[in-house]
Design an enzyme around this catalytic site. Sequence first.
Site, PDB file in Angstrom:
ATOM      1  N   ALA A  70      -7.452  69.891 -76.930  1.00 17.83           N
ATOM      2  CA  ALA A  70      -6.241  69.170 -76.512  1.00 17.83           C
ATOM      3  C   ALA A  70      -5.114  70.108 -76.107  1.00 17.83           C
ATOM      4  O   ALA A  70      -4.288  69.758 -75.260  1.00 17.83           O
ATOM      5  CB  ALA A  70      -5.777  68.241 -77.616  1.00 17.83           C
ATOM      6  N   ASN A 155       0.355  63.230 -85.596  1.00 16.33           N
ATOM      7  CA  ASN A 155      -0.536  63.976 -86.475  1.00 16.33           C
ATOM      8  C   ASN A 155       0.022  64.206 -87.874  1.00 16.33           C
ATOM      9  O   ASN A 155      -0.698  64.627 -88.756  1.00 16.33           O
ATOM     10  CB  ASN A 155      -0.884  65.331 -85.845  1.00 16.33           C
ATOM     11  N   GLN A 183      -4.977  62.441 -81.876  1.00 14.31           N
ATOM     12  CA  GLN A 183      -5.153  61.800 -83.187  1.00 14.31           C
ATOM     13  C   GLN A 183      -5.585  60.344 -83.062  1.00 14.31           C
ATOM     14  O   GLN A 183      -5.847  59.687 -84.071  1.00 14.31           O
ATOM     15  CB  GLN A 183      -3.841  61.871 -83.977  1.00 14.31           C
ATOM     16  N   SER A 203      -9.507  65.630 -78.139  1.00 10.25           N
ATOM     17  CA  SER A 203     -10.124  66.830 -78.711  1.00 10.25           C
ATOM     18  C   SER A 203     -11.250  66.428 -79.661  1.00 10.25           C
ATOM     19  O   SER A 203     -11.033  65.648 -80.588  1.00 10.25           O
ATOM     20  CB  SER A 203      -9.042  67.602 -79.466  1.00 10.25           C
ATOM     21  N   HIS A 205     -12.831  67.870 -82.095  1.00 10.41           N
ATOM     22  CA  HIS A 205     -12.844  68.165 -83.541  1.00 10.41           C
ATOM     23  C   HIS A 205     -11.979  67.209 -84.356  1.00 10.41           C
ATOM     24  O   HIS A 205     -11.969  67.257 -85.586  1.00 10.41           O
ATOM     25  CB  HIS A 205     -12.498  69.637 -83.823  1.00 10.41           C
ATOM     26  N   THR A 244     -17.931  78.100 -66.695  1.00 13.49           N
ATOM     27  CA  THR A 244     -19.229  77.482 -66.971  1.00 13.49           C
ATOM     28  C   THR A 244     -19.076  76.425 -68.044  1.00 13.49           C
ATOM     29  O   THR A 244     -18.500  76.695 -69.103  1.00 13.49           O
ATOM     30  CB  THR A 244     -20.243  78.561 -67.442  1.00 13.49           C
ATOM     31  N   CYS A 333      -1.218  73.661 -87.133  1.00 13.39           N
ATOM     32  CA  CYS A 333      -0.762  74.660 -86.167  1.00 13.39           C
ATOM     33  C   CYS A 333       0.573  75.240 -86.565  1.00 13.39           C
ATOM     34  O   CYS A 333       0.900  76.350 -86.194  1.00 13.39           O
ATOM     35  CB  CYS A 333      -0.647  74.040 -84.780  1.00 13.39           C
TER      36      CYS A 333
HETATM   37  C1  PLP Z   1      -1.472  65.612 -81.671  1.00 11.89           C
HETATM   38  C2  PLP Z   1      -2.221  66.877 -81.431  1.00 11.89           C
HETATM   39  N1  PLP Z   1      -2.191  67.441 -80.210  1.00 11.89           N
HETATM   40  C3  PLP Z   1      -2.856  68.561 -79.940  1.00 11.89           C
HETATM   41  C4  PLP Z   1      -3.601  69.216 -80.903  1.00 11.89           C
HETATM   42  C5  PLP Z   1      -4.320  70.477 -80.545  1.00 11.89           C
HETATM   43  O1  PLP Z   1      -5.671  70.206 -80.344  1.00 11.89           O
HETATM   44  P1  PLP Z   1      -6.757  71.354 -80.165  1.00 11.89           P
HETATM   45  O2  PLP Z   1      -6.978  71.907 -81.529  1.00 11.89           O
HETATM   46  O3  PLP Z   1      -7.958  70.650 -79.642  1.00 11.89           O
HETATM   47  O4  PLP Z   1      -6.225  72.342 -79.204  1.00 11.89           O
HETATM   48  C6  PLP Z   1      -3.657  68.666 -82.181  1.00 11.89           C
HETATM   49  C7  PLP Z   1      -4.423  69.346 -83.251  1.00 11.89           C
HETATM   50  O5  PLP Z   1      -3.894  69.924 -84.161  1.00 11.89           O
HETATM   51  C8  PLP Z   1      -2.964  67.467 -82.453  1.00 11.89           C
HETATM   52  O6  PLP Z   1      -2.984  66.897 -83.657  1.00 11.89           O
END
Ligand code: PLP
Length: 386
Positions: A70, A155, A183, A203, A205, A244, A333
Amino acid sequence: MIYLDNHATTPCDPRVVEAMIPWLTDYFANPHSESHEAGRTAADAIERSIADMADSIGAPANSLIVTSGATESNNLAIRGICMHPRQKKRHLVTVATEHPAVLDVVADLEREGFRISRVDVHPSGHPMAGAVDLQKLADAIDDDTALVSVMWANNEIGTITPMREVTQLCHRRGVLVHCDASQAVGRTPIDVKQVDVDLLSGSAHKFYGPKGIGFLVAGNGQRRVRLKPQIVGGGQQRGIRSGTMNPAAIVAMSKAMSLAMEEMEQSNQRIRTFRDELYRQLSDRIGGIELNGPPLDSMYRLPGNLNILLDRIEGEAWMSATPDVAFSSGSACSSVDPQASHVIRAIGRSESEARRSVRFGIGRLNTKQEMTAAADQLAEAYEKLV
Ligand SMILES: Cc1ncc(COP(=O)(O)O)c(C=O)c1O
């Protein structure tokens, strides 16, 4: 370890791992090698996976661009729109509670000369605490606005944005809408065409797929979306995102999405019950807990999200004293960054209150027993600290 940090990431579902392995072992060919059968097999798998994912979220198949996650999707969407050679507009609108993967992109553009409006959200105590204030959003848009970027679900406090209202408001003013749905995908129903969002980031994960793979929906057939590529090279993905493609990760993301969609209703019910149970047990045993974000029974809150404000200790201290329970004091993050959460601050809490706030994310693989065991450990640690 009891893992209650499913907003930071989710474990990869064993069924996803199983679907992924053959594409790492037997079918390893480069999907862009059109000259042989092995390459075409990998390309076909990618094409099917993308079509299935697009179908799951109501997006046109040719609009889905695969990215590394993301963060990249948000960069491609926002920078891509702003930096396109035919873009004349120089104003962007976003929301105070966005993830750094949006806020830092717009801050960068601000340094490059764009004008940025960061719209406030409803404050703590409001039934939609943490959701963008639509009146303020409308007021922020002007004739020079190139894009509005609003997250689908937060998040940290789990607030769900009424996205259809956002897109209606923006389209009336002729402005495209990007949505960071990291999210939301797999946790709340998403239909890109129905909600009429122009760009949407996701995303894998966050929905029980692997890390390092995600997607951007660019266009839903209603309005023209022109992106300047942010990664150039071999011209893959129609030149919008070179590099790729990774068949194993794409098959895995698609499998993860289809499982998440199939099991969403049932797993949301379970997750909601567990989350409510954890909250009940913590409130019973620890005095003075307050909720951050919308009420737990609100349709505007993710079922697995719990964010609480403690009366007497800081989140960091509680986390250190409870090493066998994984939870967090903000977004993963920003947990390397000692600043108090900008999301908790944006709903009107003080800096001290933000430091006393913690986030739990209950997920599909949690159990009822874990809620009691976690509450026991958390309550014991709390008593020792106060
Ligand atoms: C709302 C939101 N945006 C973006 C991200 C970033 O995603 P990615 O880890 O796939 O770069 C996160 C993940 O922490 C998220 O919760």
